[in-house]
Motif scaffolding. Structure first.
Motif, mmCIF file in Angstrom:
data_model
loop_
_atom_site.group_PDB
_atom_site.id
_atom_site.type_symbol
_atom_site.label_atom_id
_atom_site.label_comp_id
_atom_site.label_asym_id
_atom_site.label_seq_id
_atom_site.Cartn_x
_atom_site.Cartn_y
_atom_site.Cartn_z
ATOM 1 N N LEU A 35 7.542 16.020 141.789
ATOM 2 C CA LEU A 35 7.806 14.950 141.445
ATOM 3 C C LEU A 35 9.395 14.805 141.800
ATOM 4 N N LEU A 36 9.819 15.626 139.961
ATOM 5 C CA LEU A 36 11.328 15.786 139.592
ATOM 6 C C LEU A 36 11.776 16.553 140.903
ATOM 7 N N THR A 37 11.064 17.428 141.227
ATOM 8 C CA THR A 37 11.747 18.161 142.492
ATOM 9 C C THR A 37 12.279 17.380 143.461
ATOM 10 N N GLU A 38 11.286 17.079 144.205
ATOM 11 C CA GLU A 38 11.389 16.426 145.390
ATOM 12 C C GLU A 38 12.626 14.850 145.101
ATOM 13 N N LEU A 39 12.324 14.356 143.588
ATOM 14 C CA LEU A 39 13.802 13.182 143.722
ATOM 15 C C LEU A 39 14.995 13.796 142.836
ATOM 16 N N ARG A 40 15.332 14.810 142.252
ATOM 17 C CA ARG A 40 16.471 15.384 142.510
ATOM 18 C C ARG A 40 16.850 15.947 143.572
ATOM 19 N N ARG A 41 15.900 16.308 144.228
ATOM 20 C CA ARG A 41 16.619 17.059 146.222
ATOM 21 C C ARG A 41 17.282 15.390 147.013
ATOM 22 N N ASP A 42 15.970 14.530 146.327
ATOM 23 C CA ASP A 42 16.681 13.314 146.949
ATOM 24 C C ASP A 42 18.221 12.136 146.775
ATOM 25 N N GLY A 43 18.847 13.284 145.344
ATOM 26 C CA GLY A 43 19.789 11.517 144.693
ATOM 27 C C GLY A 43 19.588 11.691 143.870
ATOM 28 N N CYS A 44 17.455 11.068 143.708
ATOM 29 C CA CYS A 44 17.522 9.963 142.395
ATOM 30 C C CYS A 44 18.174 10.375 140.822
ATOM 31 N N GLU A 45 18.690 9.713 139.781
ATOM 32 C CA GLU A 45 19.199 9.836 138.552
ATOM 33 C C GLU A 45 18.453 9.083 137.712
ATOM 34 N N VAL A 46 17.280 8.560 137.183
ATOM 35 C CA VAL A 46 16.124 8.132 136.782
ATOM 36 C C VAL A 46 14.690 8.185 137.035
ATOM 37 N N LEU A 47 14.364 8.631 136.212
ATOM 38 C CA LEU A 47 12.357 8.411 137.007
ATOM 39 C C LEU A 47 11.652 6.959 135.316
ATOM 40 N N GLN A 48 10.693 6.310 135.767
ATOM 41 C CA GLN A 48 10.155 5.825 134.586
ATOM 42 C C GLN A 48 8.814 6.049 134.552
ATOM 43 N N VAL A 49 7.889 5.207 134.001
ATOM 44 C CA VAL A 49 6.615 5.613 133.480
ATOM 45 C C VAL A 49 6.279 3.587 132.574
ATOM 46 N N LYS A 50 4.854 3.586 133.039
ATOM 47 C CA LYS A 50 4.892 2.542 131.691
ATOM 48 C C LYS A 50 3.573 3.213 131.770
ATOM 49 N N THR A 51 3.224 2.988 130.863
ATOM 50 C CA THR A 51 2.084 3.491 129.936
ATOM 51 C C THR A 51 1.909 2.268 129.175
ATOM 52 N N LEU A 52 0.080 2.933 128.231
ATOM 53 C CA LEU A 52 0.059 1.527 127.089
ATOM 54 C C LEU A 52 0.652 1.876 125.988
ATOM 55 N N GLY A 53 1.115 0.913 125.321
ATOM 56 C CA GLY A 53 2.306 0.944 124.295
ATOM 57 C C GLY A 53 1.280 1.712 123.113
ATOM 58 N N PRO A 54 2.574 2.206 122.162
ATOM 59 C CA PRO A 54 1.806 2.611 120.810
ATOM 60 C C PRO A 54 0.958 1.296 119.881
ATOM 61 N N SER A 55 1.000 0.599 119.779
ATOM 62 C CA SER A 55 0.709 -0.768 119.068
ATOM 63 C C SER A 55 -0.183 -0.558 119.012
ATOM 64 N N HIS A 56 -1.248 0.121 119.939
ATOM 65 C CA HIS A 56 -2.740 -0.545 120.409
ATOM 66 C C HIS A 56 -3.200 0.804 120.598
ATOM 67 N N PRO A 57 -4.302 1.073 119.796
ATOM 68 C CA PRO A 57 -4.808 2.434 118.790
ATOM 69 C C PRO A 57 -5.510 3.887 119.937
ATOM 70 N N ASP A 58 -5.324 2.762 120.885
ATOM 71 C CA ASP A 58 -6.442 4.182 121.979
ATOM 72 C C ASP A 58 -6.080 5.192 121.989
ATOM 73 N N PRO A 59 -6.508 5.950 121.176
ATOM 74 C CA PRO A 59 -6.478 7.801 120.694
ATOM 75 C C PRO A 59 -6.008 8.630 121.980
ATOM 76 N N GLY A 60 -6.956 7.788 123.302
ATOM 77 C CA GLY A 60 -6.506 8.739 124.500
ATOM 78 C C GLY A 60 -5.501 8.160 125.026
ATOM 79 N N TYR A 61 -4.659 7.153 124.974
ATOM 80 C CA TYR A 61 -3.112 6.554 125.394
ATOM 81 C C TYR A 61 -1.960 7.267 124.773
ATOM 82 N N ALA A 62 -2.757 7.863 123.224
ATOM 83 C CA ALA A 62 -1.585 8.269 122.218
ATOM 84 C C ALA A 62 -1.163 9.936 123.009
#
Length: 152
Positions: free
Chosen positions: A92-119
């Motif tokens: 994905l990074l290769t494709e986005l850079r080639r297309d001039g994208c500058e920022v990539l974001q992701v949302k995931t479960l926050g650290p205030s939740h104790p789930d070890p998988g999401y850690a």
């Protein structure tokens, strides 16, 4: 392993649904899974395969010419820690850079939740170069959402 770009489609939705079903510890909310499957009908994706078997999927969206988001990434449990997630993100990074994208974001479960998988998920994204920006409350009901970004 090979990675192919797959346009939004019922086929991508079927692949997404099959992978999510293998990951109840991460994707155990039926309503959220249905939304991810439906998103695969409108968002483009990348699919990692070993032979003919899909072992990973990444759905992404472009918010603006400069900004994109990983909407979903799922790797089958038999292929964790084999570089599938890293390969999907790097493609994905290769494709986005080639297309001039500058920022990539992701949302995931926050650290205030104790789930070890999401850690482990947060650790993976940090290793890929994402940095935490803000933990949002209320976006996902009672689950905290961590916004992470990387510059390209």
């Amino acid at each position: 392993m090979n990675i192919t770009a797959v346009p939004a489609s019922d086929a991508l939705a079927t692949t997404t649904e099959a992978l999510l079903a293998q990951l109840p510890a991460w994707f155990g909310i039926a309503e959220a899974n249905a939304e991810y499957v439906n998103a695969a009908r409108t968002l483009n994706g990348l699919v990692a395969r070993v032979g003919d078997e899909p072992v990973g999927v990444l759905l992404h969206r472009r918010h603006f010419p400069e900004a994109a988001e990983i909407h979903l990434m799922a790797v089958g449990p038999d292929h964790h820690r084999e570089g599938v997630g890293r390969a999907l993100v790097n493609q994905l990074l290769t494709e986005l850079r080639r297309d001039g994208c500058e920022v990539l974001q992701v949302k995931t479960l926050g650290p205030s939740h104790p789930d070890p998988g999401y850690a482990a998920t947060r650790k993976f994204y940090r290793a890929m170069g994402f940095r935490p920006v803000e933990e949002l409350q209320g976006l996902w009901g009672s689950n905290p959402c961590l916004l992470m970004v990387m510059t390209l």
